[in-house]
Design a protein around this motif. Structure first.
Motif, mmCIF file in Angstrom:
data_model
loop_
_atom_site.group_PDB
_atom_site.id
_atom_site.type_symbol
_atom_site.label_atom_id
_atom_site.label_comp_id
_atom_site.label_asym_id
_atom_site.label_seq_id
_atom_site.Cartn_x
_atom_site.Cartn_y
_atom_site.Cartn_z
ATOM 1 N N GLU A 158 0.868 -1.358 -0.192
ATOM 2 C CA GLU A 158 -0.013 0.250 0.158
ATOM 3 C C GLU A 158 0.841 1.693 -0.010
ATOM 4 O O GLU A 158 -0.015 2.130 -0.562
ATOM 5 C CB GLU A 158 -1.053 -0.093 1.894
ATOM 6 C CG GLU A 158 -2.035 -0.716 1.264
ATOM 7 C CD GLU A 158 -2.752 -0.560 2.115
ATOM 8 O OE1 GLU A 158 -4.187 -0.228 2.433
ATOM 9 O OE2 GLU A 158 -2.694 -0.146 3.357
ATOM 10 N N GLY A 159 2.146 1.214 0.304
ATOM 11 C CA GLY A 159 2.850 1.784 0.509
ATOM 12 C C GLY A 159 2.847 2.961 2.041
ATOM 13 O O GLY A 159 3.784 4.186 1.813
ATOM 14 N N SER A 160 2.657 2.116 3.159
ATOM 15 C CA SER A 160 2.827 2.841 4.417
ATOM 16 C C SER A 160 3.322 2.045 5.570
ATOM 17 O O SER A 160 2.577 2.620 6.399
ATOM 18 C CB SER A 160 0.876 3.292 4.858
ATOM 19 O OG SER A 160 0.197 1.268 4.670
ATOM 20 N N GLY A 161 3.692 1.324 4.769
ATOM 21 C CA GLY A 161 4.439 0.583 5.781
ATOM 22 C C GLY A 161 5.643 0.871 6.005
ATOM 23 O O GLY A 161 6.314 1.897 5.371
ATOM 24 N N ARG A 162 6.700 -0.432 6.494
ATOM 25 C CA ARG A 162 8.177 0.520 6.554
ATOM 26 C C ARG A 162 8.548 -0.909 5.815
ATOM 27 O O ARG A 162 8.816 -1.818 6.286
ATOM 28 C CB ARG A 162 8.093 0.220 8.265
ATOM 29 C CG ARG A 162 7.748 1.770 8.669
ATOM 30 C CD ARG A 162 7.915 1.538 10.289
ATOM 31 N NE ARG A 162 7.372 0.358 11.278
ATOM 32 C CZ ARG A 162 7.589 0.182 12.282
ATOM 33 N NH1 ARG A 162 8.621 0.868 13.032
ATOM 34 N NH2 ARG A 162 6.323 -0.555 12.462
#
Length: 515
Positions: A158-162
């Motif tokens: 999603e592009g929200s993690g690390r």
């Protein structure tokens, strides 16, 4: 190149991809792509018909009676990923993260998960460009699959993690931008499809089994060296003995040890010793042993069990790797959505727990053989603690033998089955769980400990060869000896050995070439 589609992938191919020795591609043939698209389209059509679809237009687990409808279906997936990012502990290694993602891709690519082809492409890009999601190791009970750790992969997609980049944890968005990977918006069910499966335990176990196969080979090498430097006997490895107890692993191990004894002049034969020393036919104490102790003589019956157990575990893990393990499953050709429990990691849990017990015998065997090498009362005139000079001032392998015993005890302590600790979770919905991920992590820890045990034994075996002299050692054993000596020099005077032990352990798991 490893091509992923709706056909099986070999377990060893995943190991190669994880170690960067092969590349993984997603099949892009028209017929296959259409199959994936049709499967996803069928699911979307069912959603529009206002038919409750578990985890898609309903809540999750015990909340499945909460019908949210199509309008909240995407938000439901986003929240699923968010609330499952609650893992703890150290992150999985780079290789483990790649193996986990590869396992998830292989499962989803079968075409029964209702996900778009674009999602498969995104996951394949993470693998091929070696984007390493930050995935804490703790938090999975192994049913419904590996929800918590897999949520961290979904967050990166999603592009929200690390992610882990150059040893540091950094925001995924920046790394995705640098690698030219576009973050995804997850469609209905796609978040659930990513996290509802056994891919973490499967990927971790695949790499552990690879380690164990290498450890078996090293244990065979070291047994052969111990027999030689202890002036042991070759007879116990005669193929006729093992052909009348025809377990495949036992026969294979006996043959490998026997091959490594070929050409050694340090071996003894009690018949020749009897001819030379036994002059009178009367009761007397023989000045020689007529057979090796169990830790040498029974090595094929010990290591062989590990090899045969390994073959079963590898078979089960490869089946799991190529299984569809999320819920619900979409059978678009029959226009059916089925609810089941393929996410239950029972087979992986059993395989890992069984291998914990089996492989622990390699540690115990090495501990016994190490004791023979360092004890001057048992070592056939090798010096105490394998000290080469200044005995009494230098203590050689005294400390390292203690470390071997400590590591062996830790291995044995960790053999308790994880799968028997099933807990009731999630409002009594997940009332029987597999604990497969904990079992797989346990096995990885055990394998790492055994590599260090065998590293110390390798150093001791090389030291014994230096003391005995290379002239009487078989050519196969000398090859192993030289490889060890390329990593760690002979121990002349006492020195710290911790870094060398770790270096040899790493070499045994990754660099050692078995000629």
């Amino acid at each position: 190149m490893v091509v992923v589609k709706d056909e099986n992938v070999a377990l060893n191919d995943v190991v190669k991809v994880a170690h960067g020795k092969d590349v993984l591609e997603l099949h892009n043939g028209h017929q296959y792509v259409e199959k994936i698209k049709t499967n996803a389209l069928f699911l979307q059509e069912q959603i529009k018909k206002n038919i409750p679809v578990y985890g898609t237009t309903t809540g999750f687990g015990d909340s499945c009676r909460e019908f949210v409808g199509e309008s909240f279906a995407k938000t439901l997936q986003q929240n699923l990923i968010r609330y499952h990012q609650c893992g703890t502990g150290e992150p999985f290694s780079d290789q483990q993260a790649i193996a986990i993602m590869a396992a998830r891709l292989i499962s989803l690519a079968k075409g029964h998960s209702g996900i778009r082809y674009e999602l498969l492409q995104n996951l394949q890009q993470l693998i091929s460009k070696r984007v390493i999601p930050y995935i804490p190791q703790q938090g999975s009970v192994g049913a419904s699959g590996d929800l918590t750790p897999l949520a961290y992969i979904a967050a990166v997609m999603e592009g929200s993690g690390r992610v882990i980049e150059n040893g540091k944890v950094v925001p995924a968005q920046e790394v995705l931008r640098n690698r030219n990977i576009t973050p995804m918006e997850l469609f209905p069910k796609e978040g659930l499809a990513i996290i509802n499966g056994t891919s973490v335990m499967t990927g971790v176990l695949a790499l552990s089994l690879y380690k164990i196969r290498r450890l078996c080979s090293i244990a065979e090498k070291l047994t052969a060296i111990c027999i030689q430097v202890l002036s042991g006997k070759r007879e116990a490895f005669d193929k006729r003995i093992h052909n009348v107890k025809p377990f495949r692993g036992q026969i294979y191990t006996a043959r490998r040890i026997d091959n490594d004894l070929e050409g050694s002049t340090f071996l003894t034969d009690y018949r020749q010793e009897a001819a030379q020393n036994l002059k009178e036919n009367r009761k007397q104490l023989l000045p020689f042993a007529i057979q090796n102790v169990y830790s040498l003589r029974c090595a094929p019956q010990i290591i062989g069990v590990v090899r045969d157990s390994l073959a079963i575990a590898e078979k089960w893990t490869e089946i799991e790797l190529n299984s569809v393990t999320d819920n619900p499953l979409i059978f678009h050709e029959e226009e059916t959505i089925l609810l089941g429990g393929n996410f239950y990691g029972g087979y992986i849990a059993q395989a890992a727990d069984s291998m914990k017990i089996a492989v622990s015998h390699l540690a115990d065997l090495a501990d016994k053989q190490m004791a023979l090498l360092v004890d001057e009362k048992l070592s056939q005139m090798l010096p105490a603690n394998l000290v080469r000079s200044n005995s009494g001032i230098n203590h050689g392998f005294k400390g390292m033998q203690i470390t071997v015993s400590a590591l062996t005890a830790e291995v044995l302590r960790n053999t308790t089955a994880a799968s028997i600790f099933s807990r009731v979770t999630e409002n009594n919905n997940q009332d029987k769980v597999s604990m497969g991920t904990i079992a797989a992590r346990d096995l990885d820890h055990i394998a790492t400990l055994i590599a260090k045990i065998l590293a110390i034994q390798s150093l001791a075996a090389a030291q014994a060869i230096d003391i005995r002299g290379q002239h009487g050692i078989s050519s196969n054993s000398l090859d192993f000896y030289r490889q060890i000596r390329n990593v760690s020099p002979v121990l002349e005077d006492d020195r710290p050995m911790d870094f060398e032990i770790n270096a040899v352990a790493d070499f045994l798991l990754a660099g050692y070439e078995d000629g």
